[in-house]
Design a protein around this motif. Structure first.
Motif, PDB file in Angstrom:
ATOM      1  N   LEU A 182     -26.620 -27.051  17.141  1.00 45.06           N
ATOM      2  CA  LEU A 182     -26.329 -28.185  16.251  1.00 45.06           C
ATOM      3  C   LEU A 182     -24.965 -28.811  16.505  1.00 45.06           C
ATOM      4  CD1 LEU A 182     -27.734 -26.636  12.958  1.00 45.06           C
ATOM      5  CD2 LEU A 182     -28.711 -28.560  14.217  1.00 45.06           C
ATOM      6  N   LEU A 183     -24.093 -28.091  17.192  1.00 43.95           N
ATOM      7  CA  LEU A 183     -22.743 -28.599  17.438  1.00 43.95           C
ATOM      8  C   LEU A 183     -22.744 -29.691  18.499  1.00 43.95           C
ATOM      9  CD1 LEU A 183     -20.386 -25.505  17.420  1.00 43.95           C
ATOM     10  CD2 LEU A 183     -20.100 -27.590  16.105  1.00 43.95           C
ATOM     11  N   LYS A 222     -26.788 -28.046   9.512  1.00 45.22           N
ATOM     12  CA  LYS A 222     -25.448 -27.574   9.857  1.00 45.22           C
ATOM     13  C   LYS A 222     -24.877 -26.728   8.731  1.00 45.22           C
ATOM     14  CE  LYS A 222     -23.608 -30.872  13.209  1.00 45.22           C
ATOM     15  NZ  LYS A 222     -22.521 -31.833  13.481  1.00 45.22           N
ATOM     16  N   LEU A 223     -25.066 -27.167   7.494  1.00 48.52           N
ATOM     17  CA  LEU A 223     -24.560 -26.407   6.349  1.00 48.52           C
ATOM     18  C   LEU A 223     -25.150 -25.000   6.336  1.00 48.52           C
ATOM     19  CD1 LEU A 223     -22.957 -26.245   3.693  1.00 48.52           C
ATOM     20  CD2 LEU A 223     -24.953 -27.208   2.551  1.00 48.52           C
ATOM     21  N   ILE A 224     -26.453 -24.893   6.525  1.00 45.02           N
ATOM     22  CA  ILE A 224     -27.130 -23.592   6.508  1.00 45.02           C
ATOM     23  C   ILE A 224     -26.649 -22.715   7.665  1.00 45.02           C
ATOM     24  CG2 ILE A 224     -29.371 -22.445   6.833  1.00 45.02           C
ATOM     25  CD1 ILE A 224     -30.611 -24.943   5.385  1.00 45.02           C
ATOM     26  N   GLU A 225     -26.679 -23.252   8.867  1.00 45.59           N
ATOM     27  CA  GLU A 225     -26.365 -22.439  10.052  1.00 45.59           C
ATOM     28  C   GLU A 225     -24.871 -22.170  10.198  1.00 45.59           C
ATOM     29  OE1 GLU A 225     -28.660 -20.802  11.553  1.00 45.59           O
ATOM     30  OE2 GLU A 225     -30.191 -21.864  10.408  1.00 45.59           O
ATOM     31  N   PHE A 226     -24.028 -23.145   9.871  1.00 44.21           N
ATOM     32  CA  PHE A 226     -22.589 -22.916   9.921  1.00 44.21           C
ATOM     33  C   PHE A 226     -22.175 -21.880   8.876  1.00 44.21           C
ATOM     34  CE2 PHE A 226     -21.088 -27.264  11.839  1.00 44.21           C
ATOM     35  CZ  PHE A 226     -21.884 -27.044  12.947  1.00 44.21           C
ATOM     36  N   GLU A 284     -32.341 -40.401   7.159  1.00 45.34           N
ATOM     37  CA  GLU A 284     -33.041 -39.119   7.000  1.00 45.34           C
ATOM     38  C   GLU A 284     -32.600 -38.111   8.061  1.00 45.34           C
ATOM     39  OE1 GLU A 284     -35.018 -38.034   4.484  1.00 45.34           O
ATOM     40  OE2 GLU A 284     -34.412 -39.936   3.562  1.00 45.34           O
ATOM     41  N   LYS A 285     -32.406 -38.576   9.278  1.00 45.77           N
ATOM     42  CA  LYS A 285     -31.951 -37.695  10.358  1.00 45.77           C
ATOM     43  C   LYS A 285     -30.559 -37.154  10.041  1.00 45.77           C
ATOM     44  CE  LYS A 285     -30.931 -37.550  15.269  1.00 45.77           C
ATOM     45  NZ  LYS A 285     -30.743 -38.323  16.499  1.00 45.77           N
ATOM     46  N   SER A 286     -29.687 -38.016   9.554  1.00 45.62           N
ATOM     47  CA  SER A 286     -28.329 -37.589   9.197  1.00 45.62           C
ATOM     48  C   SER A 286     -28.348 -36.563   8.066  1.00 45.62           C
ATOM     49  CB  SER A 286     -27.475 -38.786   8.780  1.00 45.62           C
ATOM     50  OG  SER A 286     -27.272 -39.631   9.878  1.00 45.62           O
ATOM     51  N   LYS A 287     -29.192 -36.783   7.071  1.00 44.70           N
ATOM     52  CA  LYS A 287     -29.321 -35.830   5.963  1.00 44.70           C
ATOM     53  C   LYS A 287     -29.818 -34.483   6.469  1.00 44.70           C
ATOM     54  CE  LYS A 287     -30.334 -38.969   2.100  1.00 44.70           C
ATOM     55  NZ  LYS A 287     -31.383 -39.370   1.143  1.00 44.70           N
ATOM     56  N   TRP A 288     -30.853 -34.527   7.319  1.00 42.61           N
ATOM     57  CA  TRP A 288     -31.420 -33.301   7.868  1.00 42.61           C
ATOM     58  C   TRP A 288     -30.377 -32.544   8.694  1.00 42.61           C
ATOM     59  CZ3 TRP A 288     -31.920 -31.750  12.954  1.00 42.61           C
ATOM     60  CH2 TRP A 288     -32.660 -30.590  13.164  1.00 42.61           C
ATOM     61  N   ASN A 344     -12.696 -23.057  10.176  1.00 45.59           N
ATOM     62  CA  ASN A 344     -12.111 -24.340   9.755  1.00 45.59           C
ATOM     63  C   ASN A 344     -12.617 -25.492  10.620  1.00 45.59           C
ATOM     64  OD1 ASN A 344     -10.626 -23.319   7.599  1.00 45.59           O
ATOM     65  ND2 ASN A 344      -8.858 -22.865   8.876  1.00 45.59           N
ATOM     66  N   LYS A 345     -12.773 -25.260  11.912  1.00 48.81           N
ATOM     67  CA  LYS A 345     -13.292 -26.305  12.795  1.00 48.81           C
ATOM     68  C   LYS A 345     -14.762 -26.603  12.497  1.00 48.81           C
ATOM     69  CE  LYS A 345     -10.017 -25.480  16.511  1.00 48.81           C
ATOM     70  NZ  LYS A 345      -9.836 -25.038  17.907  1.00 48.81           N
ATOM     71  N   LEU A 346     -15.529 -25.556  12.180  1.00 50.27           N
ATOM     72  CA  LEU A 346     -16.923 -25.769  11.773  1.00 50.27           C
ATOM     73  C   LEU A 346     -16.986 -26.618  10.501  1.00 50.27           C
ATOM     74  CD1 LEU A 346     -18.451 -22.225  12.376  1.00 50.27           C
ATOM     75  CD2 LEU A 346     -19.009 -24.316  13.631  1.00 50.27           C
ATOM     76  N   ASN A 347     -16.082 -26.335   9.577  1.00 50.72           N
ATOM     77  CA  ASN A 347     -16.024 -27.083   8.322  1.00 50.72           C
ATOM     78  C   ASN A 347     -15.709 -28.556   8.582  1.00 50.72           C
ATOM     79  OD1 ASN A 347     -16.014 -27.493   5.511  1.00 50.72           O
ATOM     80  ND2 ASN A 347     -13.812 -27.157   5.426  1.00 50.72           N
ATOM     81  N   LYS A 348     -14.772 -28.822   9.467  1.00 52.05           N
ATOM     82  CA  LYS A 348     -14.426 -30.210   9.812  1.00 52.05           C
ATOM     83  C   LYS A 348     -15.606 -30.910  10.494  1.00 52.05           C
ATOM     84  CE  LYS A 348      -9.456 -29.532  10.219  1.00 52.05           C
ATOM     85  NZ  LYS A 348      -8.319 -29.408  11.138  1.00 52.05           N
ATOM     86  N   ASN A 349     -16.294 -30.184  11.377  1.00 50.78           N
ATOM     87  CA  ASN A 349     -17.442 -30.772  12.059  1.00 50.78           C
ATOM     88  C   ASN A 349     -18.530 -31.126  11.052  1.00 50.78           C
ATOM     89  OD1 ASN A 349     -20.210 -30.508  13.516  1.00 50.78           O
ATOM     90  ND2 ASN A 349     -18.720 -30.795  15.166  1.00 50.78           N
ATOM     91  N   LEU A 350     -18.748 -30.247  10.089  1.00 50.92           N
ATOM     92  CA  LEU A 350     -19.734 -30.507   9.039  1.00 50.92           C
ATOM     93  C   LEU A 350     -19.331 -31.708   8.207  1.00 50.92           C
ATOM     94  CD1 LEU A 350     -22.271 -29.668   7.450  1.00 50.92           C
ATOM     95  CD2 LEU A 350     -20.793 -28.149   6.112  1.00 50.92           C
ATOM     96  N   ALA A 351     -18.069 -31.794   7.851  1.00 49.88           N
ATOM     97  CA  ALA A 351     -17.581 -32.913   7.039  1.00 49.88           C
ATOM     98  C   ALA A 351     -17.739 -34.248   7.766  1.00 49.88           C
ATOM     99  CB  ALA A 351     -16.118 -32.692   6.674  1.00 49.88           C
ATOM    100  N   ASN A 352     -17.694 -34.231   9.084  1.00 47.69           N
ATOM    101  CA  ASN A 352     -17.830 -35.463   9.867  1.00 47.69           C
ATOM    102  C   ASN A 352     -19.276 -35.838  10.169  1.00 47.69           C
ATOM    103  OD1 ASN A 352     -15.054 -35.858   9.967  1.00 47.69           O
ATOM    104  ND2 ASN A 352     -14.830 -34.658  11.823  1.00 47.69           N
ATOM    105  N   THR A 353     -20.212 -35.036   9.659  1.00 45.98           N
ATOM    106  CA  THR A 353     -21.636 -35.311   9.923  1.00 45.98           C
ATOM    107  C   THR A 353     -22.176 -36.279   8.891  1.00 45.98           C
ATOM    108  OG1 THR A 353     -21.934 -33.143  10.899  1.00 45.98           O
ATOM    109  CG2 THR A 353     -23.909 -34.274  10.194  1.00 45.98           C
TER     110      THR A 353
END
Length: 161
Positions: free
Chosen positions: A84-85, A47-51, A38-42, A152-161
């Motif tokens: 969040l980063l 991150k999706l919203i704020e990024f 649940e924490k990972s989903k949240w 692009n770095k934000l996108n990679k960080n999001l993908a690794n979450t």
């Protein structure tokens, strides 16, 4: 009959022990796993919203929320993303970008535009620009490139979450 009673006692004891162990596993181990999921989903959703907000501001070069001349307004848009980063290098890169870009727009851009054009250049689309516009445009293109690298770095960080 004694063997049957002992066998029944053993089965009941084993079942009780199994139930207790099962409840223990459920209460501690499985609930811990579910909390982590649940924490990972949240975290991913936040991150999706704020990024997305920060990426929109970066790609618009501050025009969406008129933050281009106001460093603190730009930081306000970026603040939740920075929280969040988990990548300290990317945090620093975003902070440096905001500082440099807002300083350029507020101080350096007006200085460039004060000069008189001595020459004019024709762009590929037929537009004619003076040297001061060309100089300012070149710097803005560099900032745009930096902004998209951060996105692009934000996108990679999001993908690794």
């Amino acid at each position: 009959m004694e063997i049957t009673a002992a066998l029944v006692g053993t089965v009941i004891g084993s079942a009780t022990f199994g139930a207790i162990v099962g409840k223990f596993l459920d209460a501690f181990l499985i609930s811990k796993i579910n909390q982590n999921i649940e924490k990972s989903k949240w975290l991913r959703e936040m991150k999706l919203i704020e990024f997305s907000k920060l990426s929109q501001e970066l790609s618009s070069m501050g025009f969406d929320n008129e933050t281009m001349e106001d460093e603190y307004k730009f930081y306000s848009v970026a603040s939740k993303s920075l929280l969040l980063l988990d990548d300290e290098t990317l945090k620093k890169e975003i902070q440096d970008f905001i500082k440099e870009f807002t300083t350029f727009i507020k101080y350096d851009y007006p200085k460039i535009m004060e000069h008189d054009n001595k020459t004019h250049n024709t762009l590929g689309n037929g537009a004619v620009v003076g040297e001061k516009e060309a100089a300012a445009g070149k710097v803005l293109l560099e900032y745009q490139s930096k902004a998209f690298k951060i996105i692009n770095k934000l996108n990679k960080n999001l993908a690794n979450t």
